[in-house]
Design a protein around this motif. Structure first.
Motif, mmCIF file in Angstrom:
data_model
loop_
_atom_site.group_PDB
_atom_site.id
_atom_site.type_symbol
_atom_site.label_atom_id
_atom_site.label_comp_id
_atom_site.label_asym_id
_atom_site.label_seq_id
_atom_site.Cartn_x
_atom_site.Cartn_y
_atom_site.Cartn_z
ATOM 1 N N ALA A 159 0.861 -1.187 0.000
ATOM 2 C CA ALA A 159 0.000 0.000 0.000
ATOM 3 C C ALA A 159 0.893 1.232 0.000
ATOM 4 C CB ALA A 159 -0.926 -0.009 1.206
ATOM 5 N N GLN A 161 1.306 5.408 -0.773
ATOM 6 C CA GLN A 161 0.409 6.471 -0.364
ATOM 7 C C GLN A 161 -0.641 6.793 -1.425
ATOM 8 O OE1 GLN A 161 2.085 10.337 0.276
ATOM 9 N NE2 GLN A 161 3.494 10.204 -1.442
ATOM 10 N N LEU A 186 -5.540 4.761 -4.595
ATOM 11 C CA LEU A 186 -5.963 5.142 -3.252
ATOM 12 C C LEU A 186 -6.004 6.671 -3.149
ATOM 13 C CD1 LEU A 186 -3.684 2.674 -1.227
ATOM 14 C CD2 LEU A 186 -6.093 2.354 -1.876
ATOM 15 N N SER A 188 -5.139 10.246 -2.503
ATOM 16 C CA SER A 188 -3.831 10.823 -2.167
ATOM 17 C C SER A 188 -3.791 12.339 -2.332
ATOM 18 C CB SER A 188 -2.733 10.185 -3.020
ATOM 19 O OG SER A 188 -2.976 10.369 -4.401
ATOM 20 N N ASN A 191 -3.528 14.707 1.297
ATOM 21 C CA ASN A 191 -2.830 13.706 2.110
ATOM 22 C C ASN A 191 -2.413 14.247 3.481
ATOM 23 O OD1 ASN A 191 -2.921 11.155 1.097
ATOM 24 N ND2 ASN A 191 -0.816 11.087 0.388
ATOM 25 N N LYS A 196 -1.163 4.368 4.566
ATOM 26 C CA LYS A 196 -2.203 3.451 4.108
ATOM 27 C C LYS A 196 -1.927 2.077 4.748
ATOM 28 C CE LYS A 196 -4.066 6.522 1.264
ATOM 29 N NZ LYS A 196 -3.149 7.685 1.378
ATOM 30 N N VAL A 209 -7.774 -1.701 3.703
ATOM 31 C CA VAL A 209 -6.842 -0.580 3.663
ATOM 32 C C VAL A 209 -7.416 0.575 4.475
ATOM 33 C CG1 VAL A 209 -5.642 1.101 2.205
ATOM 34 C CG2 VAL A 209 -5.935 -1.265 1.409
ATOM 35 N N ILE A 211 -7.547 4.430 5.521
ATOM 36 C CA ILE A 211 -7.308 5.718 4.863
ATOM 37 C C ILE A 211 -7.687 6.824 5.837
ATOM 38 C CG2 ILE A 211 -7.884 7.190 2.895
ATOM 39 C CD1 ILE A 211 -8.738 4.498 1.472
#
Length: 434
Positions: A159, A161, A186, A188, A191, A196, A209, A211
């Protein structure tokens, strides 16, 4: 210099309201009234060398550094043959939104390593099982702030970022054989929380995952929080994802309870309402559950800063299972097993990275939370301490924790850039035998 002076003045201005408060651990923490001000007290221990000293571990155990001079180690994964993979790197920082964000950024930087992040995976191998990892090899490089790791059916999942990627993996290999394949993108953008976290379901069908949110308490607006402050469930076969649980401000480490298949997480809670709010926590994660952020904390305690309010979600907010303490910054979690000895056989280990916004630091250690009948039960037990020295400076900051089936706890330390191994001490065990 001007920024440093401004930070010092702001911290001093609020010191009077930052007195040490209640110890908040367990299922029923005492929650004080919120305290709000211009800035929280931002006292962070400065980095210090270990020298000839080591972290303190329980009697009957020993600790050793199995890798040093890494480039910001975060999480680890023990592979089937006993090799250890280490993620190294650091993510992008969100741009300051308010003057106090700029000040906080300076203060936080005082407690970090000066080493640049490696953006890579490093493999460690102890071929003869004597506890010395004689092989150290860059396994994969040119990654983007890798953090979570999982191994499922010949696939090594990382995973980053910005994306979940997959490498083909054959047991025993010492470096990747080709470029990664992107499984899912994912969130980002911005951020504010870049890590992650990741774990795999027991049957290997899904990856989970974590977040984190894009703010402390929605100061960037709710549009910036789309697909944030939640745990995704990702189908390994297709890459399709769905929201598994929401309202988790920053789920920084995930693990599956052996045998039960239950997903657990450690979560970093919100800031700026006092040194003793809000407790970071360990919790089982219910499918479809909502855990409060941003509207409420520790169940249904309303956070008036989140506007407009949402009474329906406040009423639906799930109370976490176990408080770890305010601002301890838990970044690692893994279930134990009988290989760790009877007193640590049932429960979870938690890596507490440590506070930056309390006059009395919290965290900076690894704790063991005992379980009974599959649930947390009792006070946490200090398992690795001494990361703060007698002068209050930080020699290390624990992040990921991983139980090695061969009988050890692996701890990543992103301040001293060391991976530690804590195992039973054969000499003490022999001395204790009749």
């Amino acid at each position: 210099m001007r920024a440093v002076l401004l930070a010092g003045v702001a911290a001093f201005a609020l010191t009077a309201c930052d007195e040490p408060g209640p110890v908040q651990r367990g299922a029923n923490p005492e929650l004080p009234q919120p305290q709000r001000g211009l800035l929280p007290n931002m006292t962070i221990p400065r980095p210090a060398a270990w020298g000839n000293e080591l972290p303190t571990v329980p009697q009957g155990f020993r600790i050793q550094a199995i890798a040093t001079d890494l480039q910001i180690p975060r999480q680890t994964l023990v592979l089937p043959n006993g090799d250890i993979l280490v993620t190294e790197g650091t993510g992008s920082a969100a741009p300051p939104l308010r003057p106090k964000d700029f000040i906080a950024g300076i203060i936080k930087s005082w407690g970090k390593t000066s080493v640049p992040g490696g953006n890579r995976l490093t493999l460690l191998r102890d071929a003869d099982g004597d506890g010395t990892y004689e092989l150290r090899q860059v396994f994969a490089e040119n990654l983007n702030a890798p953090y979570g790791l999982a191994l499922v059916d010949g696939g090594l999942y990382v995973a980053n970022q910005d994306a979940l990627v997959r490498f083909d993996y054959v047991d025993g290999q010492t470096e990747v054989s080709g470029p990664p394949r992107t499984v899912a993108l994912l969130p980002s953008a911005i951020n504010h929380h870049w890590t992650k976290a990741m774990t795999a379901s027991e049957d290997g069908r899904f990856l989970y995952v974590g977040i984190g949110s894009n703010s402390n308490i929605t100061e960037r607006g709710m549009a910036a929080e789309e697909d944030r402050a939640m745990i995704w469930q990702i189908d390994v076969a297709t890459g399709a994802h769905r929201q598994y649980a929401t309202g988790l401000r920053n789920p920084t480490a995930l693990t599956i309870q052996p045998g039960a298949g239950q997903l657990w997480a450690v979560v970093n809670e919100r800031d700026e309402i006092g040194p003793d709010l809000v407790p970071d926590y360990l919790t089982s994660v219910q499918e479809g559950g909502f855990y409060g952020w941003p509207y409420a904390y520790w169940g249904q305690n309303v956070d008036v800063r989140a506007q407009p309010q949402n009474p329906e979600l406040v009423a639906a907010s799930i109370r976490p299972d176990y408080a770890l303490g305010a601002h301890v910054a838990a970044l690692g979690v893994d279930f134990s097993s009988p290989v760790m000895g009877a007193e640590f056989a049932e429960g979870v280990f938690v890596g507490e990275h440590g506070s930056w916004n309390r006059s009395v630091p919290s965290g900076y250690k690894v704790v063991f939370v005992p379980f009974r009948d599959g649930r947390p039960s009792g006070e946490p037990v200090d398992f690795a301490t001494g990361f703060l020295n007698a002068e209050g400076n930080a020699r290390g900051r624990p992040v990921g924790v991983t139980v090695d089936p061969r009988g050890a706890l692996i701890v990543a330390d992103d301040l001293s850039n060391i991976v530690w191994r804590i195992s039973r001490d054969p000499a003490q065990s022999a001395a204790a035998s009749p």
